[in-house]
Design an enzyme around this catalytic site. Sequence first.
Site, PDB file in Angstrom:
ATOM      1  N   GLY A 120      -7.189   0.289  -2.820  1.00 31.37           N
ATOM      2  CA  GLY A 120      -8.534   0.609  -3.274  1.00 31.37           C
ATOM      3  C   GLY A 120      -8.488   1.369  -4.586  1.00 31.37           C
ATOM      4  O   GLY A 120      -7.539   2.112  -4.839  1.00 31.37           O
ATOM      5  N   GLY A 121      -9.474   1.160  -5.437  1.00 25.99           N
ATOM      6  CA  GLY A 121      -9.563   1.912  -6.689  1.00 25.99           C
ATOM      7  C   GLY A 121      -8.394   1.613  -7.599  1.00 25.99           C
ATOM      8  O   GLY A 121      -8.055   0.465  -7.845  1.00 25.99           O
ATOM      9  N   ASP A 122      -7.755   2.676  -8.069  1.00 28.18           N
ATOM     10  CA  ASP A 122      -6.576   2.533  -8.908  1.00 28.18           C
ATOM     11  C   ASP A 122      -5.350   2.862  -8.066  1.00 28.18           C
ATOM     12  O   ASP A 122      -5.369   3.829  -7.301  1.00 28.18           O
ATOM     13  CB  ASP A 122      -6.661   3.487 -10.101  1.00 28.18           C
ATOM     14  CG  ASP A 122      -5.485   3.293 -11.032  1.00 28.18           C
ATOM     15  OD1 ASP A 122      -5.619   2.485 -11.969  1.00 28.18           O
ATOM     16  OD2 ASP A 122      -4.427   3.903 -10.792  1.00 28.18           O
TER      17      ASP A 122
ATOM     18  N   ALA B 184     -19.461   3.730  -3.156  1.00 24.32           N
ATOM     19  CA  ALA B 184     -19.766   3.438  -4.565  1.00 24.32           C
ATOM     20  C   ALA B 184     -19.459   1.976  -4.878  1.00 24.32           C
ATOM     21  O   ALA B 184     -18.400   1.463  -4.485  1.00 24.32           O
ATOM     22  CB  ALA B 184     -18.941   4.354  -5.461  1.00 24.32           C
TER      23      ALA B 184
ATOM     24  N   GLU C 229      68.000 -20.360  27.014  1.00 31.31           N
ATOM     25  CA  GLU C 229      66.608 -20.278  27.458  1.00 31.31           C
ATOM     26  C   GLU C 229      65.797 -19.253  26.653  1.00 31.31           C
ATOM     27  O   GLU C 229      64.710 -19.531  26.174  1.00 31.31           O
ATOM     28  CB  GLU C 229      66.612 -19.909  28.950  1.00 31.31           C
ATOM     29  CG  GLU C 229      65.246 -19.902  29.608  1.00 31.31           C
ATOM     30  CD  GLU C 229      64.592 -21.284  29.604  1.00 31.31           C
ATOM     31  OE1 GLU C 229      63.359 -21.333  29.702  1.00 31.31           O
ATOM     32  OE2 GLU C 229      65.330 -22.314  29.473  1.00 31.31           O
TER      33      GLU C 229
ATOM     34  N   GLU D 297      75.422 -25.381  20.589  1.00 28.39           N
ATOM     35  CA  GLU D 297      74.693 -26.537  21.124  1.00 28.39           C
ATOM     36  C   GLU D 297      73.313 -26.099  21.603  1.00 28.39           C
ATOM     37  O   GLU D 297      73.079 -24.924  21.846  1.00 28.39           O
ATOM     38  CB  GLU D 297      75.463 -27.196  22.262  1.00 28.39           C
ATOM     39  CG  GLU D 297      75.786 -26.227  23.378  1.00 28.39           C
ATOM     40  CD  GLU D 297      76.619 -26.908  24.463  1.00 28.39           C
ATOM     41  OE1 GLU D 297      76.267 -28.046  24.837  1.00 28.39           O
ATOM     42  OE2 GLU D 297      77.602 -26.297  24.921  1.00 28.39           O
TER      43      GLU D 297
ATOM     44  N   ASP E  92      -5.146  -2.402   1.841  1.00 28.18           N
ATOM     45  CA  ASP E  92      -5.750  -1.225   2.470  1.00 28.18           C
ATOM     46  C   ASP E  92      -7.136  -1.589   2.946  1.00 28.18           C
ATOM     47  O   ASP E  92      -7.748  -2.512   2.439  1.00 28.18           O
ATOM     48  CB  ASP E  92      -5.936  -0.111   1.438  1.00 28.18           C
ATOM     49  CG  ASP E  92      -4.625   0.549   1.099  1.00 28.18           C
ATOM     50  OD1 ASP E  92      -3.634   0.257   1.772  1.00 28.18           O
ATOM     51  OD2 ASP E  92      -4.622   1.352   0.162  1.00 28.18           O
TER      52      ASP E  92
ATOM     53  N   PRO F 280     -13.326  -0.246  -6.718  1.00 31.65           N
ATOM     54  CA  PRO F 280     -14.060   0.462  -5.669  1.00 31.65           C
ATOM     55  C   PRO F 280     -14.653  -0.457  -4.604  1.00 31.65           C
ATOM     56  O   PRO F 280     -15.154   0.025  -3.594  1.00 31.65           O
ATOM     57  CB  PRO F 280     -15.166   1.166  -6.447  1.00 31.65           C
ATOM     58  CG  PRO F 280     -15.367   0.319  -7.651  1.00 31.65           C
ATOM     59  CD  PRO F 280     -14.040  -0.261  -8.001  1.00 31.65           C
TER      60      PRO F 280
ATOM     61  N   MET G  85     -11.428  11.916  -0.729  1.00 33.45           N
ATOM     62  CA  MET G  85     -11.048  12.223   0.656  1.00 33.45           C
ATOM     63  C   MET G  85     -11.554  13.599   1.068  1.00 33.45           C
ATOM     64  O   MET G  85     -10.865  14.354   1.744  1.00 33.45           O
ATOM     65  CB  MET G  85      -9.510  12.175   0.815  1.00 33.45           C
ATOM     66  CG  MET G  85      -8.945  10.811   0.519  1.00 33.45           C
ATOM     67  SD  MET G  85      -7.131  10.768   0.536  1.00 33.45           S
ATOM     68  CE  MET G  85      -6.766  11.422  -1.076  1.00 33.45           C
TER      69      MET G  85
ATOM     70  N   LYS H 170      -4.859   2.468   6.644  1.00 40.08           N
ATOM     71  CA  LYS H 170      -5.106   3.541   5.718  1.00 40.08           C
ATOM     72  C   LYS H 170      -6.580   3.883   5.583  1.00 40.08           C
ATOM     73  O   LYS H 170      -7.257   3.496   4.638  1.00 40.08           O
ATOM     74  CB  LYS H 170      -4.573   3.187   4.313  1.00 40.08           C
ATOM     75  CG  LYS H 170      -3.092   3.171   4.187  1.00 40.08           C
ATOM     76  CD  LYS H 170      -2.569   4.580   4.073  1.00 40.08           C
ATOM     77  CE  LYS H 170      -1.110   4.588   3.709  1.00 40.08           C
ATOM     78  NZ  LYS H 170      -0.900   4.148   2.361  1.00 40.08           N
TER      79      LYS H 170
HETATM   80  N1  SAH Z   1      -6.856   4.838  -5.096  1.00 38.16           N
HETATM   81  C1  SAH Z   1      -8.218   5.103  -4.701  1.00 38.16           C
HETATM   82  C2  SAH Z   1      -8.342   6.363  -3.913  1.00 38.16           C
HETATM   83  C3  SAH Z   1      -7.680   6.338  -2.610  1.00 38.16           C
HETATM   84  S1  SAH Z   1      -7.993   7.765  -1.684  1.00 38.16           S
HETATM   85  C4  SAH Z   1      -9.070   5.131  -5.954  1.00 38.16           C
HETATM   86  O1  SAH Z   1      -8.525   5.180  -7.056  1.00 38.16           O
HETATM   87  O2  SAH Z   1     -10.281   5.097  -5.811  1.00 38.16           O
HETATM   88  C5  SAH Z   1      -9.369   7.285  -0.716  1.00 38.16           C
HETATM   89  C6  SAH Z   1     -10.599   7.968  -1.200  1.00 38.16           C
HETATM   90  O3  SAH Z   1     -11.135   7.303  -2.312  1.00 38.16           O
HETATM   91  C7  SAH Z   1     -11.708   7.964  -0.186  1.00 38.16           C
HETATM   92  O4  SAH Z   1     -11.550   9.005   0.745  1.00 38.16           O
HETATM   93  C8  SAH Z   1     -12.900   8.216  -1.079  1.00 38.16           C
HETATM   94  O5  SAH Z   1     -12.979   9.555  -1.437  1.00 38.16           O
HETATM   95  C9  SAH Z   1     -12.512   7.454  -2.322  1.00 38.16           C
HETATM   96  N2  SAH Z   1     -13.119   6.102  -2.374  1.00 38.16           N
HETATM   97  C10 SAH Z   1     -12.495   4.935  -2.417  1.00 38.16           C
HETATM   98  N3  SAH Z   1     -13.363   3.929  -2.547  1.00 38.16           N
HETATM   99  C11 SAH Z   1     -14.576   4.478  -2.590  1.00 38.16           C
HETATM  100  C12 SAH Z   1     -15.896   3.971  -2.738  1.00 38.16           C
HETATM  101  N4  SAH Z   1     -16.124   2.661  -2.845  1.00 38.16           N
HETATM  102  N5  SAH Z   1     -16.904   4.848  -2.758  1.00 38.16           N
HETATM  103  C13 SAH Z   1     -16.684   6.159  -2.661  1.00 38.16           C
HETATM  104  N6  SAH Z   1     -15.485   6.696  -2.530  1.00 38.16           N
HETATM  105  C14 SAH Z   1     -14.431   5.871  -2.498  1.00 38.16           C
END
Ligand code: SAH
Length: 476
Positions: A303-305, A418, A22, A44, A250, A227, A389, A272
């Site tokens: 915004g911007g660069d 601007a 078993e 077995e 942004d 801008p 800023m 932002k």
């Molecule tokens: N990278 C962005 C800046 C970012 S910081 C550039 O190169 O423009 C954000 C600041 O950018 C804002 O506080 C302001 O001072 C400025 N800014 C962005 N657009 C703007 C505009 N159309 N007119 C005036 N100031 C601007």
Amino acid sequence: MRTFPIFVSVERKPPLVTGGGELAAIKTRLLLKRAEIVHVAAGELGPETAELERAGRVALIPARPGVDQIRGRPLVIAATGDDDEDARVAAIARALGVPVNVPDKPALCSFVMPAIVDRGEVTVAIGTEGTSPVLAQRLRAWLERELHPRLDALARLAGDFRDAVADKLPAGRARRKFWEGVFDGAASEAALAGEDAEARRLMGEAIEAAVKAETAQGRVLLVGAGPGDPELLTLKAVRALKAADVILYDRLAGTGVLEHARREVELIPVGKSKGDHSLPQCKIQELMIERARAGQTVVRLKGGDPLVFGRAGEELAALRDAGIEVEIMPGITAGLAAAASLQIPLTHRDISHSVTFVSGHEAGGEEPSFDHLDLAALGKGESTLLVYMGVSTAGVIASGLIEAGWNAACPVIAVENASREHERRVATTLAELAADPERLQLNRPAILIFGEVAGLPAAGLVEDVLSSPEVRRAYA
Ligand code: SAH
């Protein structure tokens, strides 16, 4: 006895059980859960083993096996019930290095058998080093309840597709992620529900999708939106907007700019502006990485660069760490757009020889200060400051500059929006700004230009907020 758990192959040579009674039958049955055939050494056979022999699962060999019958076995179980005979077999096996077990005789054993939860391909073996068989049994009962009864179907599914997956997905992260996904996914559910054909179809689909995601890794484009005026976009930026599957933008990137995107594009605002971070920076980064990994072309529109006060450094580091391809498309930064709109030069061979981009933001907090900047050095010689800023800290920076030796009568010009609708320009001096920053009544976004160039004749309407004679006299 101290043991180490392993799973022994019973494929090449059949395991051997001695004894026809078993106890031997029970052990034989256990081995047959995995072994194709078991050799039984007995004079077995009892009825059960005899039945197994007829079915071809057991082969009978003569009782009292010797060295030749024991050598090379994956394992031997001595279960004749005759102590002397079992000890003899155990001694031969040990001498030959063949693992041997004698039920209830730990001193004669070179291996013990675990309590087993058997789900076909999935086996859970439980050992307690002989301390408590009852504890092992309880664990076994618990696992029996916990483990899905069709776990074997899942294991078979994985086994069947293992080679195909290995062929198509590189080892490491991609493959591991794929399998994690499988066990959490629809194919697993189907397999556990007993729908094998559906499970296989879903596996095929999952592999295809994983291969596609792997080969077509997406990328991230950091794009400067300029801008706000869409005409100030670069051709490259427009092309990027058209190529995007998803755009994380942004607040500063104007709506006119977004019109250049494809109609089906997914638009995600990530906020932002001061005090309004609709998505924290780390989440923005995670989102970009996640989408790029899913094969999408991700545009991060700033915004911007993108490389000026845009936290691009953090984003680039995160993307590089994640191994994601990045491209950067510059944009016209706000300071340059403001100067263009005013038609004033930022450098001038007689009055300004350098331009500095300054953030007014780090000076925030209860008592803003610009101690982190060497304002005196910035003002040495003739130079221009572009302050971003800086709406809430403009007065502080103006006082700081005067303290650092700047001429109190130095012109300042601020440009709100601007290049956009509602662009507004306000001219003042350091002294005025230091005395009463509120007078400018600036709305965001605004850029401030400090320096002699700000006093050059500007094109278009410029509001003048030069104040009372007393203030003027105080700084005269
Ligand atoms: N990278 C962005 C800046 C970012 S910081 C550039 O190169 O423009 C954000 C600041 O950018 C804002 O506080 C302001 O001072 C400025 N800014 C962005 N657009 C703007 C505009 N159309 N007119 C005036 N100031 C601007």
